[in-house]
Enzyme design. Structure first.
Site, short mmCIF file in Angstrom:
data_model
loop_
_atom_site.label_atom_id
_atom_site.label_comp_id
_atom_site.label_asym_id
_atom_site.label_seq_id
_atom_site.Cartn_x
_atom_site.Cartn_y
_atom_site.Cartn_z
N CYS A 98 -76.06 11.70 -72.21
CA CYS A 98 -75.16 12.72 -71.65
C CYS A 98 -75.88 13.76 -70.79
CB CYS A 98 -74.37 13.37 -72.78
SG CYS A 98 -72.82 14.14 -72.22
N LYS A 132 -82.30 12.56 -77.49
CA LYS A 132 -81.76 13.34 -76.36
C LYS A 132 -82.66 14.53 -76.04
CE LYS A 132 -77.35 15.51 -74.95
NZ LYS A 132 -75.96 15.76 -75.40
N GLU A 192 -71.96 8.27 -76.76
CA GLU A 192 -72.76 9.23 -77.52
C GLU A 192 -72.13 9.51 -78.88
OE1 GLU A 192 -74.43 13.84 -76.83
OE2 GLU A 192 -72.87 13.01 -75.53
#
Length: 537
Positions: A145, A109, A42
């Protein structure tokens, strides 16, 4: 269908956009022709967390140039890379897929963490859509994540036709985190009958340490591959996408025992803070006590003994055994050491302040002067030699203010500031199990600041076994006085400890940064006001 996938578990430097981009290019070129895709962590291009650097237009412009540079220079292999992407006035935390000069996909994300050390809603807007791409006939989903910690994003990828899910991460270490994250990813895999590749960042960044430990889970939730912890590595795995299953590697890296993980986190954090900030070594005040002994062992393991210098600074209250044990540890570790007595400076201050102190009894003031004499000496050597001063205070002491502002708190980095005293002893025993570097007497004698005659920590504080459990309940679990007392602790002792914690927030605000290893560290993880009504705690 079999895919060759490289898990690029690398250590990136925050803000070094051009340097990080070059590392991505070099790794990609080294894998071209050998693998189908390289997966990076990330925000690999910026490093993690870039914090308010993300608010600077020039910073985002540099990211855009770096993305274009990587895409133009890499051929013959797919890349999955994390970076910030600005679109229509909003900033997104993106996982991009690139191949032969083209952007094949960009996933934004979905779940932006805004708790503990995370502050992503300050910078990013959330994505809404599932994104997949095709590679060698396999439909691959993307996530970033925090997305894997909630049910919805993985389910959306599965519904979009994904046969494999890539999850890129900058997941920081704390005690218990590695098995926790693996169990969670295993659950996601079983829920969706979907293999998941989890690629994590590695290295230290200010107070955070990223432990790596990237892994692969098959569609039945079995861990079939695991990379090393606390080490840069780029491992190529052969993943067979057949019914979402795989065969565990014969040489799968085991999960480290907890004490080993904590110790390696501290070593990694010290190494990267010192080296990434350009210091040419470290200096430590070595007292002969357990805290400075552990700090020295960590520093020597992180930087090498030739990059560490220790100074013993005895006073009239320092026991001979303290000097002997400090010298013994320095010699066992092979670090440069010297002794500078603080008596001349202490006497000079007492003489200078004699009129101000006239008619007043000796108290903690004189103890603090000794600590500040040591702080001046150590900071002077640090300034002159360009070596960072590492402080040696632990979490138990920092919690209750058992430390001196501008004295033993003076320094540039605090390796064990989030390590409770009881864990300090456990880590010392662990380090000695590798090779004996901490004298046994240091581990057996009663802790003492040695700032007054026959002084012991237990004169001022509860026994550390009691203190540490009260602190864990109050600081990490947010339990009230009533709840802690109901667990079997003396209510007066609990009240006293909590009062010390609350009254000493002002000290912790002025302490140097240090490595987070517990679930809730002081600083950006636990944010309390300096001034507030402390009733009904």
């Amino acid at each position: 269908m079999k895919l060759k996938i490289v898990l690029a578990q690398l250590n990136f430097l925050v803000g070094d956009i051009e340097g990080n981009a070059q590392r991505i290019i070099d790794e990609a070129k080294s894998q071209a022709g050998k693998a189908d895709v390289v997966v990076f962590p990330e925000l690999a291009i910026t490093g993690y967390p870039p914090e308010d650097l993300l608010l600077r237009d020039h910073f985002i412009q540099r990211v855009e140039l770096a993305v274009a540079n990587i895409i133009s220079r890499v051929r013959g292999i797919h890349l999955v890379v994390g970076y910030p992407r600005r679109r229509e006035g909003k900033l997104y935390n993106v996982a991009g897929v690139w191949y032969d000069g083209d952007i094949l996909a960009e996933y934004e994300k979905h779940k932006l963490p805004n708790y503990s050390v995370f502050d992503e809603k300050r910078y990013f807007s959330p994505g809404r859509e599932a994104v997949t791409f095709e590679l060698q006939g396999v439909r691959i989903g993307l996530s970033v994540c925090e997305d894997i910690w909630e049910v919805e994003p993985a389910a959306m990828s599965r519904a979009a036709g994904a046969q494999l899910l890539l999850n890129i991460n900058a997941s920081p270490f704390h005690i218990g985190k590695a098995p926790e994250r693996e169990e969670l990813v295993q659950n996601r895999a079983r829920e969706n009958m979907l293999p998941i590749i989890y690629v994590n960042l590695v290295g230290g960044q200010d107070e955070l340490v990223f432990d790596g430990g990237s892994f692969v889970v098959d569609g039945q939730g079995r861990v079939i591959e695991r990379l090393d912890f606390f080490a840069e590595t780029a491992a190529c795995i052969d993943l067979c996408i057949e019914n979402g299953t795989g065969n565990p590697s014969n040489s799968i890296t085991p999960l480290m025992p907890e004490e080993q993980r904590v110790y390696q986190a501290l070593v990694t954090g010290v190494r990267d803070y010192v080296l990434k900030n350009g210091f040419n070594g470290a200096i430590i005040g070595l007292s002969g006590g357990v805290d400075s002994a552990l700090t020295l062992a960590i520093a020597a393991d992180a930087l090498g003994p030739d990059q560490v210098e220790v100074v013993m600074m005895p006073s009239r209250y320092t026991a001979d055994m303290s000097n002997q044990d400090a010298i013994a540890e320095a010699e066992l570790l092979g670090v440069e050491h010297r002794t500078i007595s603080i008596e001349p400076a202490f006497n000079a201050f007492l003489e200078m302040l004699a009129d101000e102190f006239a008619g007043r009894a000796v108290d903690v003031t004189e103890e603090n002067i000794q600590a500040r004499c040591r702080g001046i000496i150590l900071m002077a050597i640090s300034n002159k030699k360009g070596r960072i001063l590492l402080t040696t205070g632990n979490k138990s002491e920092m919690s209750v203010g058992y430390a001196t502002l501008y004295g033993d708190m003076a320094g540039g980095f605090a390796p064990i500031k989030d390590v409770p005293k009881t864990l300090v002893y456990s880590l010392c025993h662990y380090r000695n199990s590798l090779s004996q570097v901490i004298p046994q007497r240091v581990l057996e004698r009663a802790p003492s600041a040695e700032l007054a005659p026959d002084q012991k920590d237990s004169d001022s504080l509860p026994e550390y076994a009691v203190l540490d459990e009260i602190l864990e309940r109050y600081v990490e679990q947010d339990q009230s006085v009533t709840e802690i007392a109901a667990a079997g602790f003396d209510e007066a002792t609990v009240m006293r400890v909590i009062d010390l914690v609350d009254r000493n927030e002002y000290k912790r605000r002025q302490a140097p940064p240090g490595i987070k290893i517990t679930r809730r560290a002081y600083g950006r993880d636990r944010r309390y006001p300096l001034t507030w009504s402390k009733r009904n705690r």
